[in-house]
Design an enzyme around this catalytic site. Structure first.
Site, mmCIF file in Angstrom:
data_model
loop_
_atom_site.group_PDB
_atom_site.id
_atom_site.type_symbol
_atom_site.label_atom_id
_atom_site.label_comp_id
_atom_site.label_asym_id
_atom_site.label_seq_id
_atom_site.Cartn_x
_atom_site.Cartn_y
_atom_site.Cartn_z
ATOM 1 N N CYS A 1 -3.273 12.332 16.011
ATOM 2 C CA CYS A 1 -2.432 13.294 15.277
ATOM 3 C C CYS A 1 -3.131 14.637 15.086
ATOM 4 O O CYS A 1 -2.488 15.623 14.723
ATOM 5 C CB CYS A 1 -2.052 12.724 13.913
ATOM 6 S SG CYS A 1 -1.321 11.085 13.999
ATOM 7 N N HIS B 1 -0.772 17.928 8.560
ATOM 8 C CA HIS B 1 -0.183 16.831 9.331
ATOM 9 C C HIS B 1 0.744 16.047 8.399
ATOM 10 O O HIS B 1 0.383 15.744 7.254
ATOM 11 C CB HIS B 1 -1.302 15.939 9.874
ATOM 12 C CG HIS B 1 -0.795 14.669 10.482
ATOM 13 N ND1 HIS B 1 0.295 14.633 11.323
ATOM 14 C CD2 HIS B 1 -1.223 13.384 10.357
ATOM 15 C CE1 HIS B 1 0.510 13.378 11.689
ATOM 16 N NE2 HIS B 1 -0.388 12.606 11.117
ATOM 17 N N ASN C 1 6.368 10.689 10.668
ATOM 18 C CA ASN C 1 5.100 11.098 11.284
ATOM 19 C C ASN C 1 5.292 11.213 12.794
ATOM 20 O O ASN C 1 5.525 10.210 13.464
ATOM 21 C CB ASN C 1 4.034 10.046 10.933
ATOM 22 C CG ASN C 1 2.661 10.385 11.480
ATOM 23 O OD1 ASN C 1 2.527 11.261 12.337
ATOM 24 N ND2 ASN C 1 1.646 9.688 10.992
HETATM 25 O O1 UT7 Z 1 -1.084 9.939 11.216
HETATM 26 C C1 UT7 Z 1 -2.015 8.936 11.140
HETATM 27 C C2 UT7 Z 1 -1.314 7.641 10.947
HETATM 28 N N1 UT7 Z 1 -1.584 7.011 9.713
HETATM 29 C C3 UT7 Z 1 -0.804 7.101 8.621
HETATM 30 O O2 UT7 Z 1 0.027 7.906 8.529
HETATM 31 C C4 UT7 Z 1 -0.933 6.064 7.551
HETATM 32 C C5 UT7 Z 1 -1.880 6.188 6.473
HETATM 33 N N2 UT7 Z 1 -1.600 5.104 5.551
HETATM 34 C C6 UT7 Z 1 -0.510 5.108 4.718
HETATM 35 O O3 UT7 Z 1 0.240 6.054 4.678
HETATM 36 C C7 UT7 Z 1 -0.323 3.915 3.773
HETATM 37 O O4 UT7 Z 1 -1.454 3.105 3.834
HETATM 38 C C8 UT7 Z 1 0.956 3.083 4.124
HETATM 39 C C9 UT7 Z 1 2.204 3.901 3.824
HETATM 40 C C10 UT7 Z 1 0.955 2.684 5.581
HETATM 41 C C11 UT7 Z 1 0.976 1.838 3.260
HETATM 42 O O5 UT7 Z 1 0.943 2.179 1.889
HETATM 43 P P1 UT7 Z 1 0.011 1.366 0.893
HETATM 44 O O6 UT7 Z 1 0.262 1.916 -0.437
HETATM 45 O O7 UT7 Z 1 -1.390 1.442 1.461
HETATM 46 O O8 UT7 Z 1 0.622 -0.089 0.989
HETATM 47 P P2 UT7 Z 1 -0.075 -1.452 1.448
HETATM 48 O O9 UT7 Z 1 -0.306 -1.434 2.922
HETATM 49 O O10 UT7 Z 1 -1.243 -1.699 0.547
HETATM 50 O O11 UT7 Z 1 1.070 -2.468 1.107
HETATM 51 C C12 UT7 Z 1 1.537 -2.674 -0.227
HETATM 52 C C13 UT7 Z 1 2.616 -3.724 -0.193
HETATM 53 C C14 UT7 Z 1 2.219 -5.005 0.550
HETATM 54 O O12 UT7 Z 1 2.812 -6.083 -0.126
HETATM 55 P P3 UT7 Z 1 1.930 -7.011 -1.108
HETATM 56 O O13 UT7 Z 1 0.830 -7.558 -0.269
HETATM 57 O O14 UT7 Z 1 1.432 -6.075 -2.187
HETATM 58 O O15 UT7 Z 1 2.914 -8.024 -1.595
HETATM 59 C C15 UT7 Z 1 2.887 -4.838 1.898
HETATM 60 O O16 UT7 Z 1 3.163 -6.071 2.528
HETATM 61 O O17 UT7 Z 1 3.776 -3.213 0.494
HETATM 62 C C16 UT7 Z 1 4.162 -4.128 1.528
HETATM 63 N N3 UT7 Z 1 4.740 -3.378 2.638
HETATM 64 C C17 UT7 Z 1 6.048 -3.092 2.722
HETATM 65 N N4 UT7 Z 1 7.089 -3.386 1.922
HETATM 66 C C18 UT7 Z 1 8.299 -2.922 2.286
HETATM 67 C C19 UT7 Z 1 4.098 -2.840 3.700
HETATM 68 N N5 UT7 Z 1 4.986 -2.201 4.475
HETATM 69 C C20 UT7 Z 1 6.195 -2.332 3.893
HETATM 70 C C21 UT7 Z 1 7.484 -1.884 4.223
HETATM 71 N N6 UT7 Z 1 8.512 -2.192 3.398
HETATM 72 N N7 UT7 Z 1 7.738 -1.122 5.329
#
Ligand code: UT7
Length: 329
Positions: free
Chosen positions: A113, A252, A282
């Site tokens: 990115c 970004h 993104n």
């Molecule tokens: O351009 C470079 C590319 N990278 C990025 O843009 C990503 C950088 N990372 C992020 O933006 C964040 O880490 C995410 C948006 C991907 C995830 O957010 P988070 O606050 O880090 O969430 P998490 O991965 O810790 O997940 C929290 C919860 C989990 O459930 P439990 O274990 O707490 O029960 C996930 O299973 O959210 C759940 N989850 C979802 N729920 C509904 C993960 N994805 C989803 C989803 N819908 N799409």
């Protein structure tokens, strides 16, 4: 002193809009989760037969028109993408041929990115050195083709699109400084496991979904929060400027929480930070040029403004650039 400046910008977004509600139909997710955790509401997806070069050509043609030059005036085309039409030849060469840039060299640049900001840094060096006068940098992605619909943590984040910039010499303002960084030790947190020489494509890699984008969201998030603010401050320092000099930050577009943390480090109010990821998600290497083109189109960037571009991405990489804006031709 001879510097490089952007004299034309172009962008292209495919028409098909996919809302979070649409995703709820086939992914175990919700509009509420996506909006709250990322800020994304909709994204655009290209049709099945549309490629990164198709989108790139459209953005490139608009940028040429805005710059008031012809394709055969171009000396060099740099295309930043993680979704090239093919592993080789370079997507830049496909675009070069289709727009008729008969006098240009062309190559692809792979910095995830951060690719567009890497690209304008390379382009500026060619221009500052006097080697070239007219360089085009394109960011183009068809990420919908490498999304794993069984991985809800990644498939809801990305969209398709392209942005392009023509860079030319200037004696006044332009790109004042840039800064590139990398930390390859984090490469396995955001990558495409198969299809390269490490793991050539096979029935097994396809069965294991290894041809899709893989990401560990949390470490990438932490990396982004750490680098976006510090890279912006570093490039301002290099240019002899202060955070209070910034008129517009074009970051970004990955996550509103990441963007807010960068804005906070620069002590910028909301109106000085351009955000459009609610509309497009993104778009990786295309995100910064699309945002820049849109901000300029809306009249939010004007002659003499200090504009900071900052990005992070696969590699892991980060990149920042600061420019004194010259009005487009
Ligand atoms: O351009 C470079 C590319 N990278 C990025 O843009 C990503 C950088 N990372 C992020 O933006 C964040 O880490 C995410 C948006 C991907 C995830 O957010 P988070 O606050 O880090 O969430 P998490 O991965 O810790 O997940 C929290 C919860 C989990 O459930 P439990 O274990 O707490 O029960 C996930 O299973 O959210 C759940 N989850 C979802 N729920 C509904 C993960 N994805 C989803 C989803 N819908 N799409």
């Amino acid at each position: 002193m001879r510097k490089a400046t952007i004299t034309g910008l172009g962008k292209y977004l495919p028409e098909k809009e996919i809302t979070n509600k649409d995703l709820e139909e086939f992914v175990d997710t919700s509009d509420e989760w996506i909006t709250k955790r990322t800020g994304i509401k909709t994204r655009r997806f290209a049709a099945d037969d549309v490629t990164a070069s198709d989108l790139g050509v459209k953005a490139a043609e608009e940028a040429l028109e805005k710059a008031g030059i012809k394709a055969d005036d171009l000396d060099l085309i740099i295309t930043a993408t993680i979704t090239p039409d093919m592993m080789f030849p370079a997507t830049a060469c496909l675009i070069q041929d289709r727009i008729g840039a008969s006098n240009a060299g062309a190559f692809d640049l792979e910095a995830g990115c951060s690719g567009f900001v890497y690209g304008i840094t390379v382009a500026s060096s060619f221009i500052e050195s006097g080697l070239y006068d007219n360089v085009m940098v394109i960011g183009t992605e068809v990420l919908s083709k490498i999304l794993n619909w069984e991985d809800r943590g990644t498939c809801v984040l990305f969209g398709d699109g392209a942005g392009a910039a023509v860079l030319q010499p200037t004696e006044k303002g332009g790109i004042l400084a840039s800064d590139l960084g990398s930390d390859g030790s984090g490469g396995d947190t955001l990558y495409q496991p198969a299809g390269g020489s490490l793991k050539p494509a096979s029935h097994e890699t396809v069965d294991n979904n290894e041809h899709y984008l893989y990401m560990e969201g949390t470490p990438v998030f932490k990396f982004a929060v750490k680098t976006m603010g510090s890279a912006s401050l570093k490039v301002l320092k290099k240019a002899g400027l202060d955070k209070s000099d910034v008129d517009m930050l074009v970051p970004h577009q990955a996550n509103t929480r990441i963007i807010s943390s960068a804005a906070k480090k620069l002590k910028l109010s909301e109106d000085k930070v351009y955000v459009n990821l609610d509309k497009y998600g993104n778009t990786s290497a295309a995100s910064v040029p699309i945002a820049l083109a849109e901000a300029e189109e809306k009249g939010l960037i004007n002659n003499g403004d200090t504009v900071v571009l900052v990005a992070f991405g696969a590699g892991l990489t980060w990149a920042s650039a600061v420019m004194k804006w010259n009005d487009l031709k």
